[in-house]
Write a protein that holds these residues in place. Structure first.
Motif, PDB file in Angstrom:
ATOM      1  N   ASP A 193     -10.155  -1.408  -0.183  1.00  0.00           N
ATOM      2  CA  ASP A 193     -10.523  -2.711   0.380  1.00  0.00           C
ATOM      3  C   ASP A 193     -11.953  -3.023  -0.044  1.00  0.00           C
ATOM      4  O   ASP A 193     -12.891  -2.328   0.350  1.00  0.00           O
ATOM      5  CB  ASP A 193     -10.398  -2.675   1.909  1.00  0.00           C
ATOM      6  N   LYS A 201      -5.427   0.527   4.523  1.00  0.00           N
ATOM      7  CA  LYS A 201      -4.660   1.209   5.570  1.00  0.00           C
ATOM      8  C   LYS A 201      -3.514   0.363   6.118  1.00  0.00           C
ATOM      9  O   LYS A 201      -2.798   0.817   7.002  1.00  0.00           O
ATOM     10  CB  LYS A 201      -5.588   1.593   6.723  1.00  0.00           C
ATOM     11  N   ASN A 202      -3.334  -0.842   5.612  1.00  0.00           N
ATOM     12  CA  ASN A 202      -2.362  -1.748   6.239  1.00  0.00           C
ATOM     13  C   ASN A 202      -1.347  -2.294   5.245  1.00  0.00           C
ATOM     14  O   ASN A 202      -0.929  -3.451   5.334  1.00  0.00           O
ATOM     15  CB  ASN A 202      -3.090  -2.910   6.919  1.00  0.00           C
ATOM     16  N   LYS A 204       2.243  -3.095   3.798  1.00  0.00           N
ATOM     17  CA  LYS A 204       3.554  -3.311   4.383  1.00  0.00           C
ATOM     18  C   LYS A 204       4.609  -3.196   3.284  1.00  0.00           C
ATOM     19  O   LYS A 204       4.300  -3.360   2.100  1.00  0.00           O
ATOM     20  CB  LYS A 204       3.623  -4.684   5.055  1.00  0.00           C
ATOM     21  N   ASP A 238      -1.601   6.218   2.876  1.00  0.00           N
ATOM     22  CA  ASP A 238      -1.506   4.760   2.966  1.00  0.00           C
ATOM     23  C   ASP A 238      -2.106   4.053   1.758  1.00  0.00           C
ATOM     24  O   ASP A 238      -1.583   3.038   1.300  1.00  0.00           O
ATOM     25  CB  ASP A 238      -2.211   4.271   4.239  1.00  0.00           C
ATOM     26  N   HIS A 239      -3.201   4.563   1.248  1.00  0.00           N
ATOM     27  CA  HIS A 239      -3.913   3.844   0.188  1.00  0.00           C
ATOM     28  C   HIS A 239      -3.510   4.289  -1.216  1.00  0.00           C
ATOM     29  O   HIS A 239      -4.060   3.796  -2.194  1.00  0.00           O
ATOM     30  CB  HIS A 239      -5.420   4.023   0.361  1.00  0.00           C
ATOM     31  N   HIS A 261       0.007  -6.697   0.799  1.00  0.00           N
ATOM     32  CA  HIS A 261      -1.240  -6.458   1.536  1.00  0.00           C
ATOM     33  C   HIS A 261      -1.616  -7.725   2.286  1.00  0.00           C
ATOM     34  O   HIS A 261      -1.708  -8.805   1.693  1.00  0.00           O
ATOM     35  CB  HIS A 261      -2.373  -6.069   0.577  1.00  0.00           C
ATOM     36  N   ASN A 262      -1.796  -7.607   3.608  1.00  0.00           N
ATOM     37  CA  ASN A 262      -2.107  -8.755   4.462  1.00  0.00           C
ATOM     38  C   ASN A 262      -1.068  -9.862   4.304  1.00  0.00           C
ATOM     39  O   ASN A 262      -1.396 -11.064   4.248  1.00  0.00           O
ATOM     40  CB  ASN A 262      -3.515  -9.292   4.161  1.00  0.00           C
TER      41      ASN A 262
END
Length: 275
Positions: A193, A201-202, A204, A238-239, A261-262
């Protein structure tokens, strides 16, 4: 010096052999590549017909119709969902500069439809990936020429291993570092990031997987055997996104990794050389 394309293709029909989803496997990763002779003889051939509107031009929205038929010309009516869709359509310019991954809608009687705008004149190859009901995945190849003045291709992009896409920095790690044709290789993408300056970390899922990787060999004309579609391995942090694959021939390849991502699908592209 420039080349000039004036032809408008209304219907392109190709007789294509099925491509088996089990060509190369490592964990949960699948590559679509050319099959061996025995696999070809076991699979029924299919016919993909691309129907285009009368007026074709760059930056003009086009409605593309794709009819999937048996080799006898009868519509194939039933398809299995795979990777959350009935069809995945990969469109690339023949110089691999432009890339798109879209999902045509099924209209019954073997017909799929999708709207597409080509931003530049030139020659394009369409790789259609679908699964007739009860059969293995099939990759069909179609061609379209967008008329207009096309400059000679520029030199290849720099063989960089780092790309920044919006707020995500993507670092590519290859093991072994020298890629040899026919040898299994690890392609690991590390996502950072750029705003928070920390690992992502997020992520999907995207089409049922952590990420997808499309690989196409730089050649002319492009053929079905130049196309590889890989899925990310499971159980990575995650990354990090890792793929295991093989490059069938020596040469230059372009890769597009796509991830969610997002709630936005982001695409990072890389060139690699295979000995």
């Amino acid at each position: 010096m420039k080349r000039f394309f004036t032809g408008i293709f209304v219907i392109t029909t190709l007789l294509l052999s099925s491509s088996c989803s089990s060509d190369i496997k490592s964990g949960d990763q699948i590559n679509h590549n050319s099959m061996n002779h025995d696999e070809h003889t076991q699979m029924e051939t299919s016919q993909a017909e691309l129907i285009l509107p009368q007026n074709i031009a760059a930056n003009l929205p086009l409605n593309l119709l794709i009819d999937i038929q048996t080799s006898a010309g009868k519509p194939i009516n039933k398809f299995d969902i795979f990777q959350e869709k009935l069809m995945h359509l990969i469109i690339v310019s023949n110089d691999l500069k432009l890339f798109d991954h879209i999902h045509p809608a099924y209209k019954n009687n073997g017909r799929f439809t999708v709207d597409k705008t080509f931003t530049e004149p030139g020659e394009y190859t369409l790789f259609s990936d679908y699964k007739p009901a009860g059969q293995k995945e099939t990759v069909s190849l179609m061609k379209i020429t967008i008329p207009g003045s096309v400059p000679l291709p520029k030199s290849l992009e720099k063989f960089t291993k780092t790309k920044t896409i919006s707020d995500v920095k993507v670092n590519l790690n290859i093991s072994p570092q020298k890629i040899k044709s026919g040898q299994e290789i690890s392609l690991k993408f590390d996502l950072q990031d750029t705003i928070k300056n920390q690992p992502i970390k997020n992520l999907k899922p995207y089409l049922g997987e952590k990420a997808h990787l499309v690989i196409i060999k730089s050649s002319y004309p492009l053929t079905k055997s130049d196309y590889i579609h890989a899925h990310a391995l499971k159980n990575n942090s995650d990354h990090q996104i890792e793929f295991m694959t093989k490059f069938p021939l020596s040469g230059t390849y372009k890769m597009w990794i796509q991830f969610n991502h997002n709630n936005k699908i982001k695409t990072a592209d890389f060139w690699v050389n295979v000995e």
